[in-house]
Design a protein around this motif. Sequence first.
Motif, mmCIF file in Angstrom:
data_model
loop_
_atom_site.group_PDB
_atom_site.id
_atom_site.type_symbol
_atom_site.label_atom_id
_atom_site.label_comp_id
_atom_site.label_asym_id
_atom_site.label_seq_id
_atom_site.Cartn_x
_atom_site.Cartn_y
_atom_site.Cartn_z
ATOM 1 N N THR A 1 87.931 -78.861 30.378
ATOM 2 C CA THR A 1 87.453 -80.157 29.918
ATOM 3 C C THR A 1 87.161 -80.047 28.437
ATOM 4 O OG1 THR A 1 86.540 -80.650 32.081
ATOM 5 C CG2 THR A 1 85.714 -81.948 30.218
ATOM 6 N N VAL A 2 87.871 -80.876 27.674
ATOM 7 C CA VAL A 2 87.703 -80.896 26.228
ATOM 8 C C VAL A 2 86.805 -82.072 25.900
ATOM 9 C CG1 VAL A 2 88.871 -81.117 24.015
ATOM 10 C CG2 VAL A 2 89.978 -79.889 25.889
ATOM 11 N N ILE B 1 75.468 -88.255 20.707
ATOM 12 C CA ILE B 1 76.143 -89.431 20.167
ATOM 13 C C ILE B 1 77.494 -89.533 20.867
ATOM 14 C CG2 ILE B 1 77.093 -90.511 18.098
ATOM 15 C CD1 ILE B 1 75.097 -88.789 16.490
ATOM 16 N N MET B 2 77.768 -90.647 21.488
ATOM 17 C CA MET B 2 78.977 -90.800 22.296
ATOM 18 C C MET B 2 80.151 -91.351 21.479
ATOM 19 S SD MET B 2 78.326 -89.721 25.345
ATOM 20 C CE MET B 2 79.533 -90.505 26.382
ATOM 21 N N ASP B 3 80.419 -90.784 20.305
ATOM 22 C CA ASP B 3 81.529 -91.243 19.491
ATOM 23 C C ASP B 3 82.851 -90.627 19.918
ATOM 24 O OD1 ASP B 3 79.922 -92.818 17.949
ATOM 25 O OD2 ASP B 3 79.727 -91.360 16.325
ATOM 26 N N GLY B 4 82.825 -89.477 20.552
ATOM 27 C CA GLY B 4 84.041 -88.764 20.894
ATOM 28 C C GLY B 4 84.562 -89.147 22.260
ATOM 29 N N MET B 5 85.721 -88.609 22.580
ATOM 30 C CA MET B 5 86.339 -88.882 23.868
ATOM 31 C C MET B 5 86.470 -87.578 24.641
ATOM 32 S SD MET B 5 90.096 -90.416 24.677
ATOM 33 C CE MET B 5 89.627 -92.122 24.626
ATOM 34 N N ALA B 6 86.137 -87.604 25.901
ATOM 35 C CA ALA B 6 86.298 -86.432 26.767
ATOM 36 C C ALA B 6 87.633 -86.541 27.480
ATOM 37 C CB ALA B 6 85.160 -86.372 27.779
ATOM 38 N N MET B 7 88.243 -85.379 27.731
ATOM 39 C CA MET B 7 89.500 -85.364 28.471
ATOM 40 C C MET B 7 89.626 -84.039 29.205
ATOM 41 S SD MET B 7 92.330 -84.670 25.471
ATOM 42 C CE MET B 7 93.656 -84.328 26.581
ATOM 43 N N THR B 8 90.459 -84.037 30.222
ATOM 44 C CA THR B 8 90.756 -82.805 30.941
ATOM 45 C C THR B 8 92.135 -82.343 30.505
ATOM 46 O OG1 THR B 8 89.415 -83.450 32.818
ATOM 47 C CG2 THR B 8 91.094 -81.773 33.212
ATOM 48 N N ALA C 1 90.319 -64.894 18.522
ATOM 49 C CA ALA C 1 90.701 -64.501 17.165
ATOM 50 C C ALA C 1 89.914 -65.267 16.109
ATOM 51 C CB ALA C 1 92.199 -64.724 16.962
ATOM 52 N N GLN C 2 89.505 -66.481 16.455
ATOM 53 C CA GLN C 2 88.790 -67.319 15.491
ATOM 54 C C GLN C 2 87.284 -67.363 15.761
ATOM 55 O OE1 GLN C 2 91.096 -71.038 14.505
ATOM 56 N NE2 GLN C 2 92.381 -70.247 16.163
ATOM 57 N N HIS C 3 86.837 -66.580 16.729
ATOM 58 C CA HIS C 3 85.420 -66.501 17.087
ATOM 59 C C HIS C 3 84.840 -67.885 17.379
ATOM 60 C CE1 HIS C 3 85.670 -62.348 15.848
ATOM 61 N NE2 HIS C 3 86.173 -62.746 14.699
ATOM 62 N N MET C 4 85.520 -68.595 18.272
ATOM 63 C CA MET C 4 85.065 -69.930 18.652
ATOM 64 C C MET C 4 85.365 -70.159 20.124
ATOM 65 S SD MET C 4 88.044 -72.335 16.842
ATOM 66 C CE MET C 4 87.506 -71.989 15.204
ATOM 67 N N SER C 5 84.847 -71.241 20.647
ATOM 68 C CA SER C 5 85.096 -71.583 22.047
ATOM 69 C C SER C 5 86.526 -72.085 22.209
ATOM 70 C CB SER C 5 84.120 -72.673 22.499
ATOM 71 O OG SER C 5 84.437 -73.910 21.855
ATOM 72 N N LYS C 6 86.983 -72.111 23.454
ATOM 73 C CA LYS C 6 88.316 -72.643 23.717
ATOM 74 C C LYS C 6 88.387 -74.116 23.335
ATOM 75 C CE LYS C 6 88.981 -71.135 28.009
ATOM 76 N NZ LYS C 6 89.693 -70.762 29.254
ATOM 77 N N GLN C 7 87.313 -74.855 23.555
ATOM 78 C CA GLN C 7 87.284 -76.270 23.186
ATOM 79 C C GLN C 7 87.456 -76.411 21.678
ATOM 80 O OE1 GLN C 7 84.634 -78.154 21.497
ATOM 81 N NE2 GLN C 7 85.754 -80.057 21.738
ATOM 82 N N GLU C 8 86.717 -75.619 20.908
ATOM 83 C CA GLU C 8 86.832 -75.672 19.450
ATOM 84 C C GLU C 8 88.221 -75.242 18.993
ATOM 85 O OE1 GLU C 8 82.430 -74.739 17.709
ATOM 86 O OE2 GLU C 8 83.443 -73.125 18.797
ATOM 87 N N ALA C 9 88.795 -74.234 19.640
ATOM 88 C CA ALA C 9 90.134 -73.765 19.287
ATOM 89 C C ALA C 9 91.175 -74.847 19.560
ATOM 90 C CB ALA C 9 90.476 -72.487 20.057
ATOM 91 N N ALA C 10 91.034 -75.565 20.674
ATOM 92 C CA ALA C 10 91.968 -76.648 20.989
ATOM 93 C C ALA C 10 91.865 -77.758 19.953
ATOM 94 C CB ALA C 10 91.696 -77.190 22.396
ATOM 95 N N VAL C 11 90.650 -78.153 19.605
ATOM 96 C CA VAL C 11 90.451 -79.200 18.597
ATOM 97 C C VAL C 11 91.012 -78.744 17.255
ATOM 98 C CG1 VAL C 11 88.701 -80.453 17.267
ATOM 99 C CG2 VAL C 11 88.487 -80.263 19.755
ATOM 100 N N HIS C 12 90.743 -77.491 16.889
ATOM 101 C CA HIS C 12 91.236 -76.948 15.623
ATOM 102 C C HIS C 12 92.768 -76.962 15.591
ATOM 103 C CE1 HIS C 12 91.150 -74.524 11.989
ATOM 104 N NE2 HIS C 12 91.995 -73.690 12.553
#
Length: 88
Positions: free
Chosen positions: A8-9, A18-25, A42-53
Amino acid sequence: MPDVSLITVVSRWYHGGIMDGMAMTLRLTDEQDAALQALADAQHMSKQEAAVHAIEEQAARIAVAPDVKRWADHALERYEGLLDRLAQ
């Protein structure tokens, strides 16, 4: 059907109250999930952050592509004679 990992991203704003963003699976194969985990590690971040990046990086590349093509077309036209001589 291949094994699929569900991730879940959720936008960072969601967790900040703040509900400005959108959640998705995001449905990923085991191989895609492993690749995402490797990016995150490799980037020392969560999978969610890596996907957004990764999404942001690809969007930036796509936005620049027309400028690169325009410059390449201009360079090919300008240096056509030189390129022809170099090719011989």
